[in-house]
Every structure is written in C-alpha cells, then in structure tokens.
Design an enzyme around this catalytic site. Structure first.
Site, mmCIF file in Angstrom:
data_model
loop_
_atom_site.group_PDB
_atom_site.id
_atom_site.type_symbol
_atom_site.label_atom_id
_atom_site.label_comp_id
_atom_site.label_asym_id
_atom_site.label_seq_id
_atom_site.Cartn_x
_atom_site.Cartn_y
_atom_site.Cartn_z
ATOM 1 C CG ASP A 13 -1.915 -1.161 1.175
ATOM 2 O OD1 ASP A 13 -2.221 -1.649 0.072
ATOM 3 O OD2 ASP A 13 -2.358 -1.590 2.255
ATOM 4 N N GLY A 15 1.426 3.105 -2.467
ATOM 5 C CA GLY A 15 0.984 4.043 -3.514
ATOM 6 C C GLY A 15 1.503 3.597 -4.875
ATOM 7 C CE LYS A 16 2.411 -2.358 -4.380
ATOM 8 N NZ LYS A 16 2.029 -2.018 -2.992
ATOM 9 N N GLY A 40 -4.644 -4.282 -3.804
ATOM 10 C CA GLY A 40 -5.614 -3.233 -4.126
ATOM 11 C C GLY A 40 -4.827 -2.002 -4.490
ATOM 12 C CG HIS A 41 -2.092 -2.020 -6.992
ATOM 13 N ND1 HIS A 41 -1.236 -2.625 -7.871
ATOM 14 C CD2 HIS A 41 -1.799 -2.535 -5.768
ATOM 15 C CE1 HIS A 41 -0.457 -3.482 -7.208
ATOM 16 N NE2 HIS A 41 -0.793 -3.451 -5.933
ATOM 17 C CD GLN A 223 0.690 -8.801 -2.632
ATOM 18 O OE1 GLN A 223 1.380 -9.399 -3.432
ATOM 19 N NE2 GLN A 223 -0.571 -8.538 -2.879
ATOM 20 C CB ALA A 297 -7.197 -0.316 -1.657
#
Ligand code: GDP
Ligand code: IMO
Ligand code: MG
Length: 422
Positions: A13, A15-16, A40-41, A223, A297
C-alpha cells in the site's frame, strides 16, 4: 524508460498504483508478476476512483498493453467482475489486456481454507485478506494447482476439478466447514473461462517479442518487500516473492533484460494485518485516520501506521537493488511540528542497523529516532521540486539518503497531476 521493475519498499500500500499509472505514460507494456486479488491498487483520474486488484494499473492509459503474468494467482470469477467493472466505466480492455495461460487459479476451497486456517490460528493469525492466496500458491508448489490453460479446456478442467474437489472437500469437512458442490463450482468457473478465453495468451512469448521490438516494459509489483515470502517478516507475509526477483520468474523476462528498479515508499509507514511493525505509533495513526486516510483498498481495514523506518527501507533497497525512489503521501505529514525517522533498532543495549530475521527479536525491537522539523504548510498544490517547502525537501532528501537510493518522484496527492519529478 527501458525495462523497469517497480516494487513496494515497505509493507504494501505504498501508492504503487498511482506511481504505475504515472509511469505507464513512458512505457509500452505493464505486467503484473505475482500476488493475486489480495492487492488493491488505487488510481484517481479526477474524481473517478479506480481500485485495481488483478488488472495492471496501466490499464487506464489508452494504447498500452497490460499483462497478467504467469506468477500471478488468478481468481477467475473475481477477474471477470473486475473486467466488467472497468468496461462499465468506459475503460478499454479488449485487445490490450492479456492473461497468462500458465497463471494458477484460485478456487473457493482456497478461500475457505485460508479462512479456516486463520480461524484455527486464533491470536496467532496472519490477518490475511482471505482471498485464498496462501492455499493457491501452496497448491502451485505442491503441483496440485490448476492453471488458466486448464480453465479454457472444458473436458480437462472438469476432470481435474473433480479430483481436486474430492481431496479438498475431505479437508474442509475435517475443519468442520461445508463441502463444495462440484456442479456449482464447475458452472461458475466454466462461465468465467468462456468470458476470459479471448484474453488468454502465451504472455512469455508476448513479452519476449515486445523486448525484441525494443518496447519498454514496466513490471508492476504487488504487496511490499516485508511481505515477501523469503525476505519478509515470516510468517506474517504473503505467499509470493514481492521483491524484484519475482518480476523475472513471474513474467519469464530474464534478469539481464532488466534495466532499473524503482522502489515506492510512503513518507511514513503503514501495515495492514498482523506482524511486527517497529515504528508503529498511535499518535500518527490517529492523525491519519482522522483525515480519512489509511483504510485498506481491498478489505477496508484501518491500516496500522508509524513513523518512517529507514532500517527497513535500507534493507529493501539492498534486497531489490532499488535505484530510484518514488516517495508518496508526503502531504500526510503536512501538519506535523516534529517528524520522527527511525534510524536504528534497539533491544536492550544491542543496536541493530538491519532487520533481524528472528521474528521474536524483531517484535522486541524499539526504534531509535532522529527528529526532523515539520514544514507545517500544505504541499498538495506543489508541482515542482522547488515549490515544496525547504524543510520538506530536506526531509525527503534525508529519507532517500538513509534508504540509499536516488529521489525520483515526490507524490503530494492521489491524483496524476500531484506528482513531482525530482
Ligand atoms: P498500492 O497498493 O501500493 O497501490 O497502494 P493503495 O492504493 O492500496 O494505497 C495507497 C493510497 O494512497 C491510495 O488511497 C492512494 O490513492 C493514495 N495515494 C497515493 N499517493 C498519494 C499521495 O501522494 N498523497 C495522498 N494523499 N494519497 C496518495
Ligand atoms: P498491495 O499490492 C498490504 C497482507 C495482508 C496480510 C498478509 C498476508 O495493495 O500493496 P494474504 O491475503 O496475501 O495471504 O495476506 O499480507 N497483504 C497486503 N497488505 N497491501 C497488499 O497489497 C497486501 N496483500 C496482502 O494484510 O497481512
Ligand atoms: Mg494496496
């Protein structure tokens, strides 16, 4: 931009998704290489929010190819819903999205086993996303998994599923859980197979041909480094190699075709799920949650929050070979008077400048902090490095130096435009 591997440098998480969306502009192909719909991106285009789970975050840029590589574990029913959702929002997926025929499948028994194992672990649980990721990778390693190539071959799929359900239903019954109906699973998965068939490809060859043409490829990590199966805070990890090496095995593109590694990290630290988080801090968690930030997310769980941990990110830089850094969520620190940065761990009188492998020892690690003055002004409107407050620039330079890589991107908000190339 040449072939670039993008990884999370913390616990996921980071911010990829946002950074992938920004960098996709500079490449031809974006590939997911590991993980599943545990990811969850998030990408914002104006007010429209997109949360990508299996589809690469590059999909929102027309004209780019997106690949779900062989290293990903795919829940086909969930992928169908994701693709349908994207189509509904007017996102083009036909002819530009490809699914590896050798990617492994996630089944309802994987999800059920994930949940049952967590239940049985009680207070020792991992805090998984309950998407069946661990059991699916377990089947892959045990050579009992089914793959996309099986899903699109109906007679073979039925025969294989029958055998797998027989064994898994015995296991589910032993857990006291309800066995699954072959008829129901088969119908659901056959429908998903029909839907997905046009997307299925030999993506190893597709990527090889792209490389031969001189296309630039971006490898989208899911991840983060400390959730890596080998290098993370085991057993509080996911079941794939989230570090840079996973991009090669998960795509079939060899190491000598990779040019650069970008590490994404927040200007502070977050983690969702159980396991050690040395810099965890209630004050910063309360501050971020009160702003409505840092909720998962995928599962909506509040993320655990802490100060920036340079012991961890320095280790991430070593393991991944990070060349360049994208630092996100800088604006999350805009109101603070004093910002702490962890520069070492301490257990009693012993000081560590690396992340100890012994999970009990890591749990006992206390952070040693250095203090930085806060800039106490909004950064969200900055579009150029020089527009950032001097104290903010000093902080970013310091955390990049402690990590041991070049600052490349500074992100001051979720939108594409809120991106500064350093
Ligand atoms: P990922 O899994 O690494 O793609 O990250 P997530 O999407 O799960 O979580 C990152 C969150 O931070 C998302 O809500 C993003 O929209 C948001 N985000 C990313 N960069 C920034 C930033 O610079 N500032 C702010 N305020 N939000 C950001
Ligand atoms: P992205 O790609 C943050 C965490 C879970 C749990 C552990 C194992 O959005 O950064 P799993 O379901 O994989 O067996 O759960 O890993 N986890 C993530 N945490 N971001 C993710 O993905 C994650 N994917 C898994 O919370 O602690
Ligand atoms: Mg995420």
């Amino acid at each position: 931009m040449a072939n670039t591997i993008l990884v999370g440098a913390q616990w996921g998480d980071e911010g990829k998704g946002k950074i992938i969306d920004v960098l996709t502009d500079r490449v031809d192909v974006v590939v997911r290489t590991q993980g599943g719909n545990n990811a969850g991106h998030t990408v914002y285009l104006g007010d429209q929010k997109y949360v990508l789970h299996l589809v690469p975050s590059g999909i929102l840029r027309p004209g780019k190819k997106c690949v779900i590589g062989n290293g990903v574990v795919v829940d086909p029913v969930s992928l169908v819903a994701e693709i349908a959702g994207l189509r509904k929002l007017g996102v083009k997926v036909d002819g530009n999205l490809f699914l590896s025929e050798t990617a492994h499948l996630v089944f309802p028994y994987h999800r059920e086993l994930d949940a049952q194992r967590e239940r049985l672990k009680g207070k020792y649980k991992i805090g998984t996303t309950k998407r069946g990721i661990g059991p699916a990778y377990g089947d892959k390693a045990a050579r009992t998994g089914l793959r996309v190539i099986d899903l699109i071959n109906p007679p073979r799929f039925e025969a294989l599923l029958k055998r797998r359900l027989k064994e898994n239903n015995e296991v589910l019954k032993a857990f006291g859980a309800k066995p699954l109906s072959l008829k129901k699973v088969l119908a659901e998965y056959r429908a998903a197979g029909d839907f997905l068939k046009p997307f299925v490809a030999n993506t190893t060859r597709l990527l090889h041909e792209a490389t031969q043409r001189g296309d630039d490829i971006l490898f989208e990590g899911a991840q983060g480094t400390f959730l890596d199966l080998d290098h993370g805070t085991y057993p509080f990890v996911t079941s794939s190699n989230t570090t840079a090496g996973g991009a090669c095995t998960g795509s079939g593109v060899p190491p000598n075709r990779m040019d650069r590694v970008v590490g994404v990290m927040k200007a502070y630290t977050t983690r969702v799920g159980e396991g050690p988080l040395p810099t965890e801090n209630a004050e910063i968690a309360d501050m971020l949650h009160a702003l409505g930030r840092e909720f998962g997310a995928t599962t909506g769980r509040p993320r655990r929050c802490g100060w920036f941990d340079s012991v961890a990110t320095h280790e991430a830089a070593i393991i991944n070979g990070i060349d360049d850094l994208a630092i996100t969520n800088i604006d999350g620190l805009d109101t603070l008077e004093v910002i702490q940065v962890c520069v070492a761990y301490r257990v009693g009188k012993t000081r560590f400048d690396y992340v100890p492998n012994d999970i009990d020892l890591l749990t006992r690690c206390e952070p040693v902090y250095a203090e930085f003055p806060g800039w106490r002004s909004p950064t969200t409107g900055a579009r150029d490095w020089k527009e950032l407050p001097a104290k903010c620039r000093a902080y970013l330079k310091a955390i990049a130096e402690l990590t041991g890589a070049r600052p490349f991107i500074a992100s001051v908000g979720p939108d594409r435009k809120q991106t500064i190339f350093v």
